[in-house]
Write an enzyme that holds these catalytic residues in place. Sequence first.
Site, mmCIF file in Angstrom:
data_model
loop_
_atom_site.group_PDB
_atom_site.id
_atom_site.type_symbol
_atom_site.label_atom_id
_atom_site.label_comp_id
_atom_site.label_asym_id
_atom_site.label_seq_id
_atom_site.Cartn_x
_atom_site.Cartn_y
_atom_site.Cartn_z
ATOM 1 N N LYS A 170 0.948 -1.336 0.117
ATOM 2 C CA LYS A 170 0.144 0.008 0.033
ATOM 3 C C LYS A 170 1.057 1.365 -0.117
ATOM 4 O O LYS A 170 1.247 1.806 1.119
ATOM 5 C CB LYS A 170 -0.965 -0.036 1.231
ATOM 6 C CG LYS A 170 -2.262 0.624 1.133
ATOM 7 C CD LYS A 170 -3.209 0.398 2.135
ATOM 8 C CE LYS A 170 -4.125 1.409 2.413
ATOM 9 N NZ LYS A 170 -5.169 1.681 1.286
HETATM 10 N N1 PMP Z 1 -7.883 -2.113 -2.893
HETATM 11 C C1 PMP Z 1 -7.135 -0.863 -2.768
HETATM 12 C C2 PMP Z 1 -6.610 -0.323 -3.999
HETATM 13 C C3 PMP Z 1 -7.290 -0.247 -1.565
HETATM 14 O O1 PMP Z 1 -6.725 1.086 -1.404
HETATM 15 C C4 PMP Z 1 -8.175 -0.794 -0.437
HETATM 16 C C5 PMP Z 1 -8.390 0.006 0.773
HETATM 17 N N2 PMP Z 1 -7.262 -0.269 1.617
HETATM 18 C C6 PMP Z 1 -8.552 -2.225 -0.721
HETATM 19 C C7 PMP Z 1 -8.454 -2.677 -1.761
HETATM 20 C C8 PMP Z 1 -9.302 -2.937 0.291
HETATM 21 O O2 PMP Z 1 -8.519 -3.223 1.287
HETATM 22 P P1 PMP Z 1 -8.822 -3.389 2.828
HETATM 23 O O3 PMP Z 1 -10.007 -4.284 2.953
HETATM 24 O O4 PMP Z 1 -7.828 -4.054 3.404
HETATM 25 O O5 PMP Z 1 -9.221 -2.017 3.411
#
Ligand code: PMP
Length: 309
Positions: A155
């Site tokens: 991320k």
């Molecule tokens: N894909 C992207 C590009 C994101 O930014 C997020 C948000 N964090 C998610 C998927 C979903 O991840 P999570 O369920 O861990 O928040």
Amino acid sequence: MPQYAFFNGKFMPLSEAKIGIMTHALHYGTACFEGIRCNWNAEQEQMYIFRLSDHYQRLLKSCRVLKIEIPYSVDELCQLTVELAAMCGYREDIYIRPLAYKSSEEVGVRLHNLDDGFFLFATPFGAYLDVTKGARCCVSSWRRVDDTMIPPRAKITGLYVNSALAKTEAFENGFDEAILLTHDGHVSEGSGENIFLVIDGQLVTPPSSDNILVGITRDTVIMLAQQELGIETTERSIDHSELYTADECFLTGTAAHVTPVTEISYRKVGTGQVGEISMMLQDLYFDVILGKNQKYLHWCTPTYKQTKA
Ligand code: PMP
């Protein structure tokens, strides 16, 4: 209500946590972050932080990709987060944003020989997408960044330019959210959410190798579907056209929760109404994140010492 941050190793008012204009991460996107939700349970007068340690495990993995070293373990990061959330004293849903970044105030594109910094802040945060009605999505003209370019499983802040281009294009064209395809035309994910299709009563979602962030909500939904509804999930590459033939579609994410999708690029998804399986999963998910389901209480970290219940 006073807002606080944890910055340069100590807690302080959010207004005092500042970085210099030469900070490396600001110029080159060299930072990793997380988005963590604390969900306010009014009956219990408690705020539950959802899957806290899983977020920090992912943050530390992202940091490995960017060669960022922060001097805290997962347990220490969890403790700092609970402390910050409790200090703020909110009685509503909040969002916690930890960010680990290249902090040197130096010009030069690289990852090596730079200092690393870390901060954390909390801010009130309501609904990101309307979860009560179906979202209208478009297939983006932007393609998802590939693992060979900037790895989406980490991320990384710089990667979010790709998401921002897609989200604003969708918004300016009157849609709620964008769905991005991989460079070879398979379905990848939303700008900030993972995507699921319901096909013949089963769930299908893109694999981690299709340039997705491996979402914590995605994992939660896969488990809830299997354990509570007896519905299996297949992780496989999804063709673009399957978006138009699926029975149901929904997006998952910490911000977006479980958001049903009822239209994609001017075509109805299934009947065009919010799908049955999507709704069942959304209901289950909300109970779990609010600490209302005993079976999954281990995923919920209470912020305040005293609970009413
Ligand atoms: N894909 C992207 C590009 C994101 O930014 C997020 C948000 N964090 C998610 C998927 C979903 O991840 P999570 O369920 O861990 O928040």
